[in-house]
Scaffold this motif. Sequence first.
Motif, short mmCIF file in Angstrom:
data_model
loop_
_atom_site.label_atom_id
_atom_site.label_comp_id
_atom_site.label_asym_id
_atom_site.label_seq_id
_atom_site.Cartn_x
_atom_site.Cartn_y
_atom_site.Cartn_z
N GLU A 1 58.01 73.82 25.58
CA GLU A 1 58.03 74.39 26.92
C GLU A 1 58.19 73.29 27.95
OE1 GLU A 1 55.59 78.27 27.58
OE2 GLU A 1 54.25 76.85 26.59
N ARG A 2 58.76 73.65 29.09
CA ARG A 2 58.92 72.69 30.18
C ARG A 2 57.64 72.60 31.01
NH1 ARG A 2 62.32 74.47 34.13
NH2 ARG A 2 62.46 72.37 35.00
N LEU A 3 57.39 71.41 31.54
CA LEU A 3 56.32 71.27 32.52
C LEU A 3 56.70 72.03 33.79
CD1 LEU A 3 55.38 67.46 32.35
CD2 LEU A 3 54.45 69.37 31.02
N ASP A 4 55.68 72.46 34.52
CA ASP A 4 55.91 73.12 35.80
C ASP A 4 56.51 72.08 36.75
OD1 ASP A 4 55.62 74.09 38.45
OD2 ASP A 4 53.95 75.37 37.84
N PRO A 5 57.74 72.30 37.24
CA PRO A 5 58.38 71.29 38.09
C PRO A 5 57.64 71.07 39.40
CG PRO A 5 59.68 73.32 38.03
CD PRO A 5 58.61 73.46 36.99
N VAL A 6 56.95 72.09 39.90
CA VAL A 6 56.20 71.92 41.15
C VAL A 6 55.02 70.98 40.93
CG1 VAL A 6 54.80 73.11 42.89
CG2 VAL A 6 56.90 74.17 42.05
N VAL A 7 54.28 71.21 39.85
CA VAL A 7 53.14 70.35 39.55
C VAL A 7 53.60 68.92 39.29
CG1 VAL A 7 51.22 69.94 37.94
CG2 VAL A 7 51.78 72.28 38.64
N MET A 8 54.68 68.77 38.53
CA MET A 8 55.20 67.44 38.24
C MET A 8 55.67 66.76 39.51
SD MET A 8 55.45 65.40 35.70
CE MET A 8 55.93 63.67 35.83
N GLY A 9 56.29 67.50 40.40
CA GLY A 9 56.73 66.93 41.67
C GLY A 9 55.56 66.43 42.50
N GLU A 10 54.47 67.21 42.52
CA GLU A 10 53.29 66.78 43.25
C GLU A 10 52.69 65.52 42.62
OE1 GLU A 10 50.69 70.13 43.27
OE2 GLU A 10 51.87 71.25 44.74
N ALA A 11 52.72 65.45 41.28
CA ALA A 11 52.19 64.28 40.58
C ALA A 11 52.98 63.03 40.93
CB ALA A 11 52.20 64.52 39.08
N VAL A 12 54.29 63.16 40.99
CA VAL A 12 55.14 62.01 41.35
C VAL A 12 54.86 61.57 42.78
CG1 VAL A 12 57.53 61.27 41.75
CG2 VAL A 12 56.95 62.58 39.68
N ALA A 13 54.69 62.53 43.69
CA ALA A 13 54.41 62.20 45.09
C ALA A 13 53.10 61.45 45.23
CB ALA A 13 54.40 63.48 45.93
N VAL A 14 52.06 61.91 44.53
CA VAL A 14 50.77 61.23 44.56
C VAL A 14 50.90 59.83 43.98
CG1 VAL A 14 48.46 61.21 43.50
CG2 VAL A 14 49.36 63.32 44.51
N THR A 15 51.63 59.71 42.88
CA THR A 15 51.80 58.42 42.23
C THR A 15 52.49 57.42 43.14
OG1 THR A 15 51.90 59.47 40.04
CG2 THR A 15 52.83 57.26 40.23
N LYS A 16 53.50 57.85 43.86
CA LYS A 16 54.22 56.96 44.77
C LYS A 16 53.37 56.55 45.97
CE LYS A 16 58.93 58.55 43.69
NZ LYS A 16 60.13 59.24 44.21
N ALA A 17 52.42 57.41 46.35
CA ALA A 17 51.63 57.16 47.55
C ALA A 17 50.35 56.36 47.30
CB ALA A 17 51.26 58.50 48.21
N CYS A 18 49.89 56.32 46.05
CA CYS A 18 48.58 55.72 45.78
C CYS A 18 48.63 54.20 45.85
CB CYS A 18 48.04 56.18 44.43
SG CYS A 18 48.88 55.45 42.99
N GLN A 19 47.45 53.61 46.11
CA GLN A 19 47.31 52.16 46.08
C GLN A 19 46.75 51.68 44.74
OE1 GLN A 19 46.16 53.86 49.20
NE2 GLN A 19 48.35 53.50 49.56
N VAL A 20 46.01 52.55 44.06
CA VAL A 20 45.44 52.22 42.76
C VAL A 20 45.79 53.35 41.80
CG1 VAL A 20 43.34 51.70 41.45
CG2 VAL A 20 43.51 51.01 43.85
N PHE A 21 46.30 53.00 40.64
CA PHE A 21 46.66 53.99 39.63
C PHE A 21 45.93 53.61 38.35
CE2 PHE A 21 49.13 56.01 36.29
CZ PHE A 21 49.56 57.21 36.84
N VAL A 22 45.05 54.50 37.88
CA VAL A 22 44.27 54.24 36.68
C VAL A 22 44.74 55.20 35.59
CG1 VAL A 22 41.98 54.13 35.64
CG2 VAL A 22 42.28 53.56 38.07
N ALA A 23 45.32 54.65 34.52
CA ALA A 23 45.70 55.45 33.35
C ALA A 23 44.57 55.33 32.35
CB ALA A 23 47.01 54.94 32.77
N VAL A 24 43.87 56.42 32.09
CA VAL A 24 42.65 56.35 31.29
C VAL A 24 42.69 57.35 30.14
CG1 VAL A 24 41.48 57.85 32.97
CG2 VAL A 24 40.12 56.51 31.35
N GLY A 25 42.45 56.84 28.94
CA GLY A 25 42.37 57.72 27.77
C GLY A 25 43.68 58.35 27.38
#
Length: 251
Positions: A160-184
């Motif tokens: 199944e495809r990811l929800d493009p709206v949710v993925m779009g929001e995730a990309v926007a948050v990622t581009k805007a953040c100053q700290v990105f923690v990839a955990v687990g």
Amino acid sequence: MTKPLVALLSGAGVSTDSGIPDYRGPNGLWQRDPEAQKLVTYEFYMNDPEIRRRAWLMRHEVGTLRVRPNAAHLAVAKLERAGVPVRVITQNVDGLHQLAGLPARKVLELHGTARRFVCTGCHARGPMEDALARVEAGEPDPPCLECGGILKPATVMFGERLDPVVMGEAVAVTKACQVFVAVGTSLQVQPAADLAGVAADHGARLVVVNAEPTPYDDRADEVIREPIGTALPELLRRLGTPGNDWAANGG
């Protein structure tokens, strides 16, 4: 001083302390039982009633809805309550970030949620507890009460495809953040794994907290191999310390 926007990409390793097994680790579910992957593969699930019966039985027996947040989930919610801008992008479907107290609007569930079901025919939705109660009452593959269609958890299955709206929001948050923690997270499942690279490309401080090496370790500003249940609370405590310019000076 403006507090940095902290984005966390959380994977299965965040929830193992709550009793939910991971999938791709050395002792993960897919390693121990490759056949189990069929239970969450859309094509198999839709075309094989026996697969669906096994999947419903597994959901009933595993008791995902009964698990509770652990120290990692609670630490994220505590950081948010301290006034630090926090957004969680999660590959998990257990809803434990919200149960720990993080507002639902601050959680982006890339792979959906196991706490609700959806009809593949008419798209009716409802709480997973209702469907599991029907399984317990003797319906091994409960059909939709609205149209008789096939029910599945409101998760993104393989195929199944990811929800493009949710993925779009995730990309926007990622581009805007100053700290990105990839955990687990193994950072091997695309397109979610690419978010770590996007964060680094846009100048965020990248921190990887994971027991096993990931493809993005060489791009990280900090790699932590300690157990998540202790490492993440300590990391987030540093971020929440007043006057901490951790994002800029490396802590």
